[in-house]
Each structure stands twice: as C-alpha cells, then as structure tokens.
Design a protein around this motif. Structure first.
Motif, short mmCIF file in Angstrom:
data_model
loop_
_atom_site.label_atom_id
_atom_site.label_comp_id
_atom_site.label_asym_id
_atom_site.label_seq_id
_atom_site.Cartn_x
_atom_site.Cartn_y
_atom_site.Cartn_z
N GLY A 134 0.45 -1.03 -0.29
CA GLY A 134 0.34 0.08 0.47
C GLY A 134 0.67 1.02 -0.16
N MET A 135 1.88 1.10 -0.22
CA MET A 135 3.13 2.27 -0.59
C MET A 135 3.20 2.78 -2.19
SD MET A 135 3.08 2.92 2.68
CE MET A 135 4.71 4.01 2.56
N ASN A 136 3.65 2.69 -2.63
CA ASN A 136 3.63 2.31 -3.98
C ASN A 136 2.63 2.06 -4.92
OD1 ASN A 136 6.03 3.29 -3.88
ND2 ASN A 136 6.86 1.41 -2.90
N ARG A 137 2.01 2.60 -5.74
CA ARG A 137 0.89 1.54 -6.94
C ARG A 137 2.25 0.16 -8.27
NH1 ARG A 137 -1.88 3.88 -11.08
NH2 ARG A 137 -0.66 5.94 -10.53
N VAL A 138 2.98 1.74 -8.58
CA VAL A 138 3.72 0.68 -9.48
C VAL A 138 4.99 1.20 -9.29
CG1 VAL A 138 3.81 0.79 -12.03
CG2 VAL A 138 1.89 1.54 -11.48
N TYR A 139 5.44 -0.33 -9.63
CA TYR A 139 6.94 -0.46 -9.84
C TYR A 139 7.43 -1.33 -10.94
CZ TYR A 139 11.87 -1.35 -8.53
OH TYR A 139 13.36 -1.36 -8.02
N ALA A 140 8.55 -0.59 -12.18
CA ALA A 140 7.37 -1.24 -13.37
C ALA A 140 9.17 -0.72 -14.39
CB ALA A 140 6.71 -1.24 -14.80
N LYS A 141 9.91 -1.30 -14.94
CA LYS A 141 11.27 -0.89 -16.52
C LYS A 141 9.79 -0.68 -17.27
CE LYS A 141 14.89 -3.53 -18.55
NZ LYS A 141 16.02 -5.20 -18.23
N VAL A 142 10.47 0.13 -17.89
CA VAL A 142 9.49 0.47 -19.32
C VAL A 142 10.51 1.07 -20.64
CG1 VAL A 142 7.84 2.34 -20.28
CG2 VAL A 142 8.07 1.75 -17.79
N THR A 143 10.19 0.43 -21.90
CA THR A 143 10.56 0.35 -22.08
C THR A 143 9.58 1.10 -23.79
OG1 THR A 143 11.45 -1.48 -22.21
CG2 THR A 143 12.07 -0.97 -24.33
N LEU A 144 10.60 1.86 -24.42
CA LEU A 144 9.57 2.78 -25.04
C LEU A 144 10.84 2.82 -26.27
CD1 LEU A 144 7.88 6.12 -23.71
CD2 LEU A 144 6.78 3.53 -24.11
N LYS A 145 10.08 2.28 -27.36
CA LYS A 145 11.23 1.87 -29.22
C LYS A 145 11.28 3.15 -29.47
CE LYS A 145 11.70 -2.01 -29.85
NZ LYS A 145 12.79 -2.60 -29.56
N LYS A 146 11.78 4.13 -30.79
CA LYS A 146 11.57 5.37 -31.48
C LYS A 146 10.15 5.70 -31.74
CE LYS A 146 13.38 7.89 -35.16
NZ LYS A 146 14.45 7.68 -36.38
N GLY A 147 9.86 7.08 -31.22
CA GLY A 147 8.23 7.13 -31.57
C GLY A 147 7.67 7.22 -30.47
N CYS A 148 7.48 6.40 -29.54
CA CYS A 148 6.79 5.50 -29.00
C CYS A 148 6.51 6.65 -27.21
CB CYS A 148 7.00 4.54 -28.38
SG CYS A 148 6.29 2.64 -30.11
N SER A 149 5.26 6.89 -27.18
CA SER A 149 5.74 7.99 -25.73
C SER A 149 4.56 7.17 -24.81
CB SER A 149 4.82 8.88 -25.86
OG SER A 149 3.89 9.31 -26.68
N VAL A 150 4.25 7.56 -23.12
CA VAL A 150 3.35 7.40 -22.20
C VAL A 150 2.51 8.83 -22.48
CG1 VAL A 150 2.92 7.49 -20.22
CG2 VAL A 150 4.13 5.90 -21.10
N GLY A 151 1.23 9.29 -22.87
CA GLY A 151 0.88 10.56 -23.17
C GLY A 151 0.86 11.27 -21.44
N TYR A 152 0.89 12.21 -22.21
CA TYR A 152 0.53 13.54 -20.57
C TYR A 152 -0.58 13.29 -19.56
CZ TYR A 152 0.46 17.59 -18.06
OH TYR A 152 0.34 18.73 -17.48
N HIS A 153 -0.69 12.80 -18.28
CA HIS A 153 -1.20 12.56 -17.46
C HIS A 153 -0.96 13.16 -16.28
CE1 HIS A 153 2.05 9.99 -16.99
NE2 HIS A 153 1.60 9.74 -16.14
N VAL A 154 -1.62 13.33 -15.65
CA VAL A 154 -1.70 14.19 -13.84
C VAL A 154 -2.14 13.50 -12.45
CG1 VAL A 154 -2.90 16.53 -12.47
CG2 VAL A 154 -2.71 16.23 -15.17
N HIS A 155 -1.48 13.65 -11.66
CA HIS A 155 -1.29 12.86 -10.68
C HIS A 155 -1.88 13.23 -9.61
CE1 HIS A 155 1.31 9.71 -11.35
NE2 HIS A 155 2.41 10.48 -12.77
N ASP A 156 -2.97 12.57 -9.06
CA ASP A 156 -3.65 12.83 -7.95
C ASP A 156 -3.46 12.02 -7.25
OD1 ASP A 156 -5.48 14.57 -6.75
OD2 ASP A 156 -7.60 12.85 -7.74
N GLY A 157 -2.83 12.06 -5.88
CA GLY A 157 -2.63 11.36 -4.98
C GLY A 157 -1.57 10.63 -4.52
N ASP A 158 -0.87 11.05 -5.48
CA ASP A 158 0.78 10.47 -5.61
C ASP A 158 1.61 10.53 -6.49
OD1 ASP A 158 -0.33 10.00 -8.89
OD2 ASP A 158 -1.16 7.42 -7.95
#
Length: 114
Positions: free
Chosen positions: A29-53
């Motif tokens: 209950g201390m953390n929600r995500v702990y991950a290794k993330v890979t993005l190839k050329k041209g890939c992205s994680v879109g804009y988002h706002v954090h609320d409560g974390d």
C-alpha cells in the motif's frame, strides 16, 4: 514479474512495454507501480496528471523527452531521474533511434489500505 504491452498508453503513441517488478500488494500500500518500461523510437506515454500520488522516472538507457507539467521540456540521460508530485503532470517520449528504458515508480502520498 508480470509483462504487459500497452498500446497508446495514457493517450501516447505506439506501444509501451512494462515489466512490473512488484505488484501494489507486494509493496504493502505504499506504491502503486514499480516497473521497467521500454519505449521504441516514436513511442510515448501520454500526458497525465497525478492526484494522490507522484511518479519518479529513472533512465537506464536512451534519452527521454519529458514534458514537465506543460511548463518545460527536459531531456533525461542514463542515470538521471525526475519526480512529478501529486497535482502536477508529465509525459515521456522516445524521439531517438535507441530504445528508451527507464524505471517508473508511482508513490502514494499516504499509505493505502489493502
């Protein structure tokens, strides 16, 4: 370890490859995500706002293009990190030829009841 491929994640482009290191339950209950993330050329994680974390990105390889709360663009190299607190937003993209590999840790502001 759980591996997940997410297409157009958070409104981003392409595929985000997640290797979840631990589940939220395993982090007690201390953390929600702990991950290794890979993005190839041209890939992205879109804009988002954090609320409560908040979320920390730590770059392992490649160069990250980070939109910091629509206020500035940052370029993170291996060994660099950036923390986005609750109430602020961000996105992360790979504009380079080399894969972008980073750790993502989402930390709750307060311990969650499981």
């Amino acid at each position: 370890m759980v591996i997940v491929e997410k297409e157009n994640f958070m409104g981003g482009t392409g595929v985000a490859h997640f290797e979840h290191i631990m589940t939220a339950d395993e982090m007690h209950g201390m953390n929600r995500v702990y991950a290794k993330v890979t993005l190839k050329k041209g890939c992205s994680v879109g804009y988002h706002v954090h609320d409560g974390d908040g979320e920390d990105y730590f770059v392992l390889s490649g160069i990250a293009t980070l939109d910091d709360n629509h206020e500035r663009t940052l370029y993170l190299k291996p060994g660099e990190h950036y923390f986005t607190p609750s109430g602020k937003g961000h996105s992360i993209a790979n504009e380079q030829d080399e894969d972008l590999v980073f750790m993502a840790l989402i930390i709750y502001n307060n311990e969650q009841k499981l």
